[in-house]
Design a protein around this motif. Structure first.
Motif, mmCIF file in Angstrom:
data_model
loop_
_atom_site.group_PDB
_atom_site.id
_atom_site.type_symbol
_atom_site.label_atom_id
_atom_site.label_comp_id
_atom_site.label_asym_id
_atom_site.label_seq_id
_atom_site.Cartn_x
_atom_site.Cartn_y
_atom_site.Cartn_z
ATOM 1 N N SER A 234 0.940 -1.327 0.016
ATOM 2 C CA SER A 234 0.018 0.176 0.111
ATOM 3 C C SER A 234 0.975 1.371 -0.149
ATOM 4 N N ILE A 235 0.767 2.159 -0.902
ATOM 5 C CA ILE A 235 1.737 3.160 -0.974
ATOM 6 C C ILE A 235 0.887 4.382 -0.049
ATOM 7 N N GLY A 236 2.032 4.598 1.066
ATOM 8 C CA GLY A 236 1.478 5.664 1.843
ATOM 9 C C GLY A 236 2.378 6.979 1.594
ATOM 10 N N PRO A 237 2.145 8.143 2.586
ATOM 11 C CA PRO A 237 2.709 9.373 2.229
ATOM 12 C C PRO A 237 4.277 9.447 2.865
ATOM 13 N N GLY A 238 4.746 10.311 2.359
ATOM 14 C CA GLY A 238 6.421 10.381 2.702
ATOM 15 C C GLY A 238 7.259 9.346 1.923
ATOM 16 N N GLU A 239 8.432 9.388 2.318
ATOM 17 C CA GLU A 239 9.584 8.603 2.012
ATOM 18 C C GLU A 239 10.696 8.112 2.856
ATOM 19 N N TRP A 240 11.232 7.386 2.940
ATOM 20 C CA TRP A 240 12.432 6.695 3.639
ATOM 21 C C TRP A 240 13.530 6.360 2.826
ATOM 22 N N GLY A 241 14.760 7.133 2.919
ATOM 23 C CA GLY A 241 15.763 6.871 2.077
ATOM 24 C C GLY A 241 15.572 6.907 0.439
ATOM 25 N N TYR A 242 14.685 8.082 0.435
ATOM 26 C CA TYR A 242 14.317 8.374 -1.046
ATOM 27 C C TYR A 242 13.575 7.399 -1.752
ATOM 28 N N ALA A 243 12.846 6.563 -1.186
ATOM 29 C CA ALA A 243 12.092 5.436 -1.744
ATOM 30 C C ALA A 243 10.850 5.505 -1.316
ATOM 31 N N ASN A 244 9.840 4.765 -2.098
ATOM 32 C CA ASN A 244 8.312 4.915 -1.417
ATOM 33 C C ASN A 244 8.228 4.028 -0.287
ATOM 34 N N VAL A 245 7.176 4.454 0.607
ATOM 35 C CA VAL A 245 6.693 3.570 1.577
ATOM 36 C C VAL A 245 5.382 3.159 1.537
ATOM 37 N N SER A 246 5.311 1.861 2.205
ATOM 38 C CA SER A 246 3.834 1.330 2.158
ATOM 39 C C SER A 246 3.483 1.411 3.797
ATOM 40 N N ASP A 247 2.166 2.088 3.875
ATOM 41 C CA ASP A 247 1.742 2.545 5.178
ATOM 42 C C ASP A 247 0.485 1.939 5.252
ATOM 43 N N LEU A 248 0.171 1.037 6.300
ATOM 44 C CA LEU A 248 -1.080 0.377 6.616
ATOM 45 C C LEU A 248 -1.307 0.361 8.184
#
Length: 482
Positions: A163-177
């Motif tokens: 699930s694509i969530g807001p923000g980024e970590w290490g300039y990669a997409n974040v899944s946020d559930l």
């Protein structure tokens, strides 16, 4: 801590486990992860947060009740849970992973953590070595470190998050559930909530190529229905291998190094007080040969010893060097304690029985000594810093390793007799002399004094006295008592 691991040792370190689980019931769980790939392998930052509702006198609000932070490594076929406890000396979930980048053929991770018994936040960047599963401190600034290219695939398999969530970590997409067992449990949260219809809920990402899909499961939430409607915690699947991460070893020296030196010597009466500086050193900048590393102290404390003709006595350990003076036949101390307070203490050597430390044979190892005399007493101690790593003793000069020697204990000689001051227990150096304990009922009550330093006054070895505060926070850090 090492440069190479025998194959059988590595196999033992990477035995599949399914027992790693966290039981922490809560109404709402948030699972965030990011997959950072260089095209061949990937690091996964996984953050598991337990949320609840906190209410004040007027209103209520969501609040994080617990936070478990993890870093996993995926080589395209096997998923590893990285256990940083051997390298950092604290539970791996207490490390905060601020970022990761792949540059010039190496992975770098930006970490923050509070070392055991230390209130100072450590902000450090490490270079990761996945051949030996070890880390090396990197003498670089994070924002000055070039960012490598981020790939959306691993060995040709396209990465898709749950699930694509807001923000980024290490300039990669974040899944946020966000997961709860009922819609009612999620009241007060302004985010989409997933209500599972089974007793387990997996957090995963998928790899897709040529119509084939592989699912890489990171963890399972325990979503078994219960009267309280609380998510019961989580665990890692059995095919996730937990591997211990150490500090990379170089030239028979294992980091961090415990380093000891006599910082100050005070003479009085028929003995001397030694203030021993105890430091834990990690490698900083390492040009060329790893033995050229500039050593950086992670933790410093001061140990007090009293030495007389009968041998050494251990008085205690403190986070700062104490103020010491000898007057009227008594030793007087101003002590900074681990809780931040300051105390005055009085010590009368008349209290002491014969030392319980027996002299040993002097090791035939070339170390320079310094001597001090009080009457007929001659006390000698090592000149400068001695560091201890595995079965080796290292001589440290100007913040670097000068020599690597066979093991020799840090000791004093008393009129030619050799008395060790520290011994190694599970890799931790502990004082050899037993700590001078309470119940030495020999100091007249007239010796009590009024504090002049704003702290509480104590008599050391007075009736019912509480002795110098027992310290061994460093011991708990490096031994298994965590």
């Amino acid at each position: 801590m090492r440069k190479a691991i025998p194959l059988i040792a590595l196999l033992l370190l990477a035995v599949p486990v399914s027992a790693y689980q966290v039981r922490s019931p809560g109404p709402v769980y948030e699972v965030k992860y990011s997959v950072l790939s260089n095209g061949t392998d990937a690091l996964i930052h996984l953050d598991v947060l337990q949320w609840g509702i906190t209410c004040g006198m007027v209103d209520c609000w969501p609040e994080v009740y617990s936070d478990h932070d993890y870093l996993l490594y995926f080589n395209g076929s096997q998923l590893y849970l990285l256990n940083f406890t051997p390298a950092l000396g604290l539970p791996t979930w207490r490390v905060s992973y601020r970022g990761v980048t792949f540059f010039n053929g190496s992975w770098y991770v930006w970490t923050e953590y509070y070392p055991p018994a230390c209130l100072t936040l450590v902000d450090r960047i490490y270079r990761l070595d996945f051949q030996d599963f070890c880390i090396k401190p990197a003498d670089v600034e994070w924002f000055g470190l070039p960012r490598g290219n981020v790939s959306d695939s691993i060995d040709g398999w396209r990465i898709e998050l749950q699930s694509i969530g807001p923000g980024e970590w290490g300039y990669a997409n974040v899944s946020d559930l966000w997961i709860a067992l009922s819609e009612n449990a999620s009241k007060g949260f302004s985010v989409p909530i997933t209500v599972p219809n089974s007793s387990t809920f997996p957090a995963y990402f998928t790899l897709k190529r040529d119509g084939t899909t592989r699912r890489i499961t990171l963890l399972y939430l325990n979503t078994t229905r219960n009267p309280e409607m609380l998510v019961q915690g989580f665990w890692f699947p059995s095919d996730v291998k937990t591997v211990n991460v150490t500090v990379c070893r170089s030239a028979s020296v294992r980091f961090p190094i415990t380093a000891i030196r006599v910082e100050d010597v005070y003479r009085g009466g028929e003995g001397v007080i030694l203030v021993v500086d105890y430091e834990v050193l990690s490698p900083g900048m390492c040009p060329g040969n790893p033995l050229n590393c500039t050593l950086v102290p992670d933790m410093v404390s001061s140990y007090l010893f009293y030495v007389s003709s009968s041998g050494p006595y251990f008085l205690g350990a403190y986070p700062e060097e104490p103020v010491v003076k000898f007057e009227d036949g008594l030793w007087r101390f101003k002590l900074h304690l681990w809780n931040g307070s300051v105390e005055n203490a009085t010590f009368n050597p008349v209290c002491l029985n014969d030392s319980n430390v027996s002299p040993v044979e002097v090791p035939k190892v070339p170390i320079e000594w310094t001597s001090v005399k009080v009457g007929n007493l001659t006390v000698s101690y090592p000149a400068g810093f001695l560091g201890f790593s595995d079965n080796h003793t290292v001589i440290i000069l100007n913040g670097k390793i000068s020599k690597v020697l066979p093991h020799v204990p840090f000791a004093v000689t008393v009129n030619g007799k050799f008395y060790p001051l520290f011994r190694s227990v599970n890799g931790t150096l502990l004082p050899v002399p037993p700590k001078v304990g309470p119940g030495l009922n020999c100091t007249p009550s007239a010796l009590s004094e009024t504090s002049t330093a704003g702290g509480e006054n104590r008599e050391i070895c007075g009736p019912g006295a509480v002795l110098l505060l027992s310290v061994l926070a460093l011991v708990f850090w490096k031994s298994g008592l965590r």
